[in-house]
Design an enzyme around this catalytic site. Structure first.
Site, PDB file in Angstrom:
ATOM      1  N   GLY A   1     -62.081 -47.191 -20.940  1.00 51.71           N
ATOM      2  CA  GLY A   1     -62.175 -47.109 -22.393  1.00 51.71           C
ATOM      3  C   GLY A   1     -61.503 -45.885 -22.973  1.00 51.71           C
TER       4      GLY A   1
ATOM      5  N   TYR B   1     -65.347 -32.997 -19.553  1.00 52.64           N
ATOM      6  CA  TYR B   1     -65.723 -31.671 -20.046  1.00 52.64           C
ATOM      7  C   TYR B   1     -66.821 -31.008 -19.220  1.00 52.64           C
ATOM      8  CZ  TYR B   1     -69.526 -34.299 -22.274  1.00 52.64           C
ATOM      9  OH  TYR B   1     -70.601 -35.122 -22.509  1.00 52.64           O
TER      10      TYR B   1
ATOM     11  N   LYS C   1     -73.669 -34.490 -24.009  1.00 53.73           N
ATOM     12  CA  LYS C   1     -73.982 -33.423 -24.964  1.00 53.73           C
ATOM     13  C   LYS C   1     -73.996 -33.933 -26.408  1.00 53.73           C
ATOM     14  CE  LYS C   1     -74.228 -30.586 -21.598  1.00 53.73           C
ATOM     15  NZ  LYS C   1     -75.568 -30.176 -21.121  1.00 53.73           N
ATOM     16  N   SER C   2     -73.777 -35.219 -26.604  1.00 52.54           N
ATOM     17  CA  SER C   2     -73.726 -35.757 -27.966  1.00 52.54           C
ATOM     18  C   SER C   2     -75.008 -35.505 -28.758  1.00 52.54           C
ATOM     19  CB  SER C   2     -73.394 -37.251 -27.937  1.00 52.54           C
ATOM     20  OG  SER C   2     -72.055 -37.457 -27.542  1.00 52.54           O
TER      21      SER C   2
ATOM     22  N   LYS D   1     -68.187 -49.290 -23.619  1.00 52.47           N
ATOM     23  CA  LYS D   1     -67.347 -49.276 -24.825  1.00 52.47           C
ATOM     24  C   LYS D   1     -66.698 -50.629 -25.124  1.00 52.47           C
ATOM     25  CE  LYS D   1     -66.385 -44.334 -24.662  1.00 52.47           C
ATOM     26  NZ  LYS D   1     -65.353 -43.277 -24.592  1.00 52.47           N
TER      27      LYS D   1
ATOM     28  N   VAL E   1     -59.991 -35.331 -20.232  1.00 51.07           N
ATOM     29  CA  VAL E   1     -61.054 -35.726 -21.159  1.00 51.07           C
ATOM     30  C   VAL E   1     -62.432 -35.361 -20.614  1.00 51.07           C
ATOM     31  CG1 VAL E   1     -59.633 -37.630 -22.024  1.00 51.07           C
ATOM     32  CG2 VAL E   1     -61.394 -38.088 -20.298  1.00 51.07           C
TER      33      VAL E   1
ATOM     34  N   ASP F   1     -62.487 -42.008 -30.475  1.00 49.38           N
ATOM     35  CA  ASP F   1     -61.959 -41.265 -29.329  1.00 49.38           C
ATOM     36  C   ASP F   1     -60.511 -40.845 -29.536  1.00 49.38           C
ATOM     37  OD1 ASP F   1     -64.210 -41.105 -27.722  1.00 49.38           O
ATOM     38  OD2 ASP F   1     -63.818 -43.010 -26.709  1.00 49.38           O
TER      39      ASP F   1
ATOM     40  N   THR G   1     -70.921 -44.563 -24.788  1.00 48.19           N
ATOM     41  CA  THR G   1     -70.073 -43.984 -23.758  1.00 48.19           C
ATOM     42  C   THR G   1     -70.016 -44.930 -22.560  1.00 48.19           C
ATOM     43  OG1 THR G   1     -69.624 -41.960 -22.503  1.00 48.19           O
ATOM     44  CG2 THR G   1     -71.936 -42.632 -22.700  1.00 48.19           C
TER      45      THR G   1
END
Length: 291
Positions: free
Chosen positions: A138, A231, A25-26, A75, A229, A111, A71
């Site tokens: 990561g 989502y 969703k970034s 990383k 973490v 993060d 992502t």
């Protein structure tokens, strides 16, 4: 001759890179802020395999992007390939935010900031002495860094590949981090003030024991805080189980939203805010009806 408008558009592009990347969703977050603050720019998803990643990094240095977010599973490799890593990225040993200065690729890790800010939003003043962390990738690196900054004295680490957890404990210091087998997580839960899942797997179905699922929230003290973490879905099976046992939970969406702030500021010169409107827009995109 390259058209000036097209060149400006190219130089205002940012990316999110991973494999797979369709779930991210970034770009939606970046686009929301670009529109909200009236900025010119474009955010794109780049699905890049491990084998192709070094070539992708080389292309960034040619000026195709202002920078971007990284992502899974890239990383640690992004950290290695960056020309300069700031103190946070170096302490964590992984990078999720890249940007160009001159012809150099710079890296940081937001993060840990995103993790802490998410909990700050929903549980102001959260603290504790003992944390359980599932996973050793990561994201786990960043969360361990955040927990050490918050003065947690004991971090119990569980990972399906024990060697990876051992390596992580060695990196951050075995005086604080203790590695245990999956099967001992239930007993260690008695001591936990905070329980964090950093894995992408459905942990409830990942490992079954003869007496049930490998993690039993019955043994968790009632004051423990549980967060994930992951989502997507917003309420993971891990959080569902915690809720069923009356525990306070925080989903992973806020970490995603907050970790995007530092990078956006570096690329576009504006520090954006994580607002109710942003959260609602991303939830709508996810097909969630929650506010």
């Amino acid at each position: 001759m390259v058209d000036l408008v097209d060149h400006k558009k190219i130089c205002s592009r940012v990316f999110v890179v991973g494999y797979p990347i369709h779930h991210s969703k970034s770009p939606k977050i970046h686009k929301f802020w670009l529109k909200y603050y009236g900025l010119q720019g474009e955010s794109v998803s780049e699905e890049v395999t491990v084998r192709e990643f070094s070539n992708f990094i080389a292309s960034i240095k040619k000026g195709n992007f202002l920078g971007g977010n990284v992502t899974s599973p890239h990383k640690q490799e992004a950290f290695r390939l960056a020309d300069y890593k700031d103190g946070i990225a170096t302490a964590i040993g992984a990078a999720n935010t890249l940007w160009i200065e001159g012809k150099k690729l710079l890296a940081t890790n937001s993060d840990a900031y995103g993790f802490s800010a998410n909990l700050d939003d929903f549980v102001p003043g959260w603290a504790g002495e003992t944390a359980l962390v599932f996973g050793a990738g990561g994201a786990a690196r960043a969360i361990i860094y955040a927990l050490k900054k918050r003065k947690f004295e004991r971090i119990f680490l569980f990972n399906r590949t024990k060697k990876n957890a051992d390596d992580l404990a060695e990196y951050f210091g075995k005086s604080t981090i203790k590695v245990y087998d999956w099967c001992s997580s239930c007993e260690k839960a008695r001591q936990a003030d905070l329980i964090v899942n950093t894995t992408s797997m459905d942990m409830i179905n990942f490992s079954e024991r003869e007496n049930g699922a490998f993690f039993d929230f019955h043994k968790t003290k009632p004051t423990a805080l549980v967060t994930d973490v992951v989502y997507t879905p917003l309420i993971t099976p891990f959080l569902q189980q915690a809720k069923a046992h009356g525990l306070k939970t925080v989903n992973g969406l806020g970490m995603l939203l907050h970790q995007a702030v530092p990078g956006f500021e570096k690329w576009f010169g504006v520090r954006p805010s994580v607002t109710k409107e942003l959260r609602a827009a991303i939830l709508e995109d996810m097909g969630e009806n929650r506010g």
